[in-house]
Design a protein around this motif. Structure first.
Motif, short mmCIF file in Angstrom:
data_model
loop_
_atom_site.label_atom_id
_atom_site.label_comp_id
_atom_site.label_asym_id
_atom_site.label_seq_id
_atom_site.Cartn_x
_atom_site.Cartn_y
_atom_site.Cartn_z
N PRO A 116 0.85 -1.01 0.04
CA PRO A 116 -0.08 -0.10 -0.09
C PRO A 116 0.81 0.99 -0.03
O PRO A 116 1.81 1.45 0.42
N LYS A 117 0.40 2.25 -0.59
CA LYS A 117 0.88 3.57 -0.55
C LYS A 117 0.86 4.17 0.69
O LYS A 117 -0.11 3.78 1.48
N GLU A 118 2.05 4.79 1.20
CA GLU A 118 2.14 5.52 2.59
C GLU A 118 1.86 6.68 2.76
O GLU A 118 2.54 7.44 1.93
N ILE A 119 0.90 7.43 3.52
CA ILE A 119 0.59 8.54 3.82
C ILE A 119 0.82 9.06 5.18
O ILE A 119 0.57 8.20 6.05
N GLY A 120 1.59 10.31 5.42
CA GLY A 120 2.13 10.52 6.67
C GLY A 120 1.26 10.53 7.94
O GLY A 120 1.57 10.29 9.19
N THR A 121 0.13 11.13 7.70
CA THR A 121 -0.88 11.44 8.86
C THR A 121 -2.24 10.93 8.71
O THR A 121 -2.57 10.55 7.39
N GLU A 122 -3.11 10.66 9.75
CA GLU A 122 -4.56 10.37 9.54
C GLU A 122 -5.11 11.57 8.92
O GLU A 122 -6.23 10.94 7.82
N ARG A 123 -5.07 12.66 8.89
CA ARG A 123 -5.62 13.83 8.37
C ARG A 123 -5.24 13.79 6.81
O ARG A 123 -6.14 13.74 5.86
N ALA A 124 -4.00 13.52 6.53
CA ALA A 124 -3.64 13.45 5.02
C ALA A 124 -4.21 12.27 4.40
O ALA A 124 -4.56 12.24 2.98
N ILE A 125 -4.33 11.14 4.97
CA ILE A 125 -5.01 9.85 4.62
C ILE A 125 -6.48 10.17 4.18
O ILE A 125 -6.98 10.19 3.17
N LEU A 126 -7.13 10.93 5.11
CA LEU A 126 -8.53 11.38 5.04
C LEU A 126 -8.83 12.25 3.56
O LEU A 126 -9.56 12.06 2.75
N GLU A 127 -7.75 13.10 3.49
CA GLU A 127 -7.72 13.97 2.43
C GLU A 127 -7.41 13.61 1.04
O GLU A 127 -8.29 13.50 -0.05
N TYR A 128 -6.69 12.31 1.23
CA TYR A 128 -6.29 11.52 -0.01
C TYR A 128 -7.43 10.53 -0.59
O TYR A 128 -7.71 10.74 -1.57
N ILE A 129 -8.12 10.15 0.39
CA ILE A 129 -9.27 9.19 0.21
C ILE A 129 -10.38 10.31 -0.44
O ILE A 129 -10.91 9.83 -1.34
N LEU A 130 -10.44 11.34 0.28
CA LEU A 130 -11.57 12.34 -0.29
C LEU A 130 -11.62 12.55 -1.73
O LEU A 130 -12.42 12.72 -2.36
N HIS A 131 -10.32 12.83 -2.36
CA HIS A 131 -9.92 13.19 -3.61
C HIS A 131 -9.64 12.08 -4.56
O HIS A 131 -9.13 12.39 -5.59
N ASN A 132 -9.55 10.72 -4.20
CA ASN A 132 -9.07 9.69 -4.90
C ASN A 132 -10.12 8.43 -5.03
O ASN A 132 -9.84 7.72 -4.10
N PRO A 133 -10.99 8.50 -5.89
CA PRO A 133 -12.11 7.43 -5.81
C PRO A 133 -11.28 6.19 -5.90
O PRO A 133 -10.41 6.11 -6.67
N GLY A 134 -11.78 5.05 -4.98
CA GLY A 134 -11.29 3.81 -4.99
C GLY A 134 -10.36 3.62 -4.06
O GLY A 134 -9.84 2.59 -3.83
N SER A 135 -10.05 4.72 -3.46
CA SER A 135 -8.85 4.52 -2.63
C SER A 135 -9.42 4.19 -1.08
O SER A 135 -10.66 4.33 -0.61
N VAL A 136 -8.78 3.52 -0.17
CA VAL A 136 -9.46 2.82 0.97
C VAL A 136 -8.08 3.04 2.14
O VAL A 136 -6.88 2.81 1.88
N GLY A 137 -8.50 3.58 3.22
CA GLY A 137 -7.60 3.77 4.42
C GLY A 137 -8.18 3.52 5.99
O GLY A 137 -9.49 3.24 5.62
N TYR A 138 -7.03 3.18 6.81
CA TYR A 138 -7.75 2.94 8.06
C TYR A 138 -7.39 4.28 9.08
O TYR A 138 -6.41 4.92 8.59
N LEU A 139 -8.36 4.40 9.86
CA LEU A 139 -8.19 5.49 10.79
C LEU A 139 -8.71 5.38 12.31
O LEU A 139 -9.47 4.56 12.28
N PRO A 140 -8.40 5.97 13.09
CA PRO A 140 -9.30 6.03 14.24
C PRO A 140 -10.35 6.01 14.38
O PRO A 140 -10.90 7.03 13.68
N SER A 141 -11.37 5.50 14.96
CA SER A 141 -12.79 5.62 15.06
C SER A 141 -13.18 7.06 15.40
O SER A 141 -14.28 7.30 15.23
N GLY A 142 -12.51 7.74 16.45
CA GLY A 142 -12.88 8.99 16.66
C GLY A 142 -12.84 10.04 15.78
O GLY A 142 -13.29 11.06 15.85
#
Length: 138
Positions: free
Chosen positions: A98-124
């Protein structure tokens, strides 16, 4: 001795209680809002195995606490075992990690702007409306 015993027991209880509240959500940017994945399917996705969906796994860096939690609760392997696995896959050219991205916030932004992307995040973390939760590890 008694003065050391109570703080030790109290801090152990607080540590166990705090870690019991840690949970992970696997979030995707997908048009199919009905997708729900099992733990094994999530593990397969992040370990480079095929799924019936066209999804791109996004991971946090190895030193991130959310990644450590995801690896132990969902993947079921330590970071060193996962690194060894990916070293072998890179050497043989069989799978792509998997592609690595530095922070939870950055993963969320990446997923928002890239259809088909999946990431894991803290539930909070607040999940935007356009994203789909595929799996929750409580």
């Amino acid at each position: 001795m008694k003065t050391l015993f109570f703080p030790l027991i109290f801090s152990a209880f607080i540590g166990v209680h705090a870690s019991a509240n840690n949970s992970i959500v696997v979030v995707a940017n997908t048009d199919n809002k009905q997708i729900q994945l099992s733990r094994q399917q999530v593990r397969n996705l992040f370990m480079g195995n095929a799924l019936p969906y066209d999804l791109e796994a996004i991971a946090l860096p190895p030193d991130n606490q959310t990644r450590v939690l995801f690896n132990t609760r969902v993947v079921g392997l330590t970071e060193s075992r996962i690194q060894s696995y990916w070293a072998q896959m890179r050497f043989t050219g069989r799978k792509k990690e998997p592609k690595e991205i530095g922070t939870e916030r950055a993963i969320l932004e990446y997923i928002l702007h890239n259809p088909g992307s999946v990431g894991y995040l803290p539930s909070g973390i607040s999940i935007p409306d356009g994203l789909t939760i595929l799996y929750s590890a409580l």
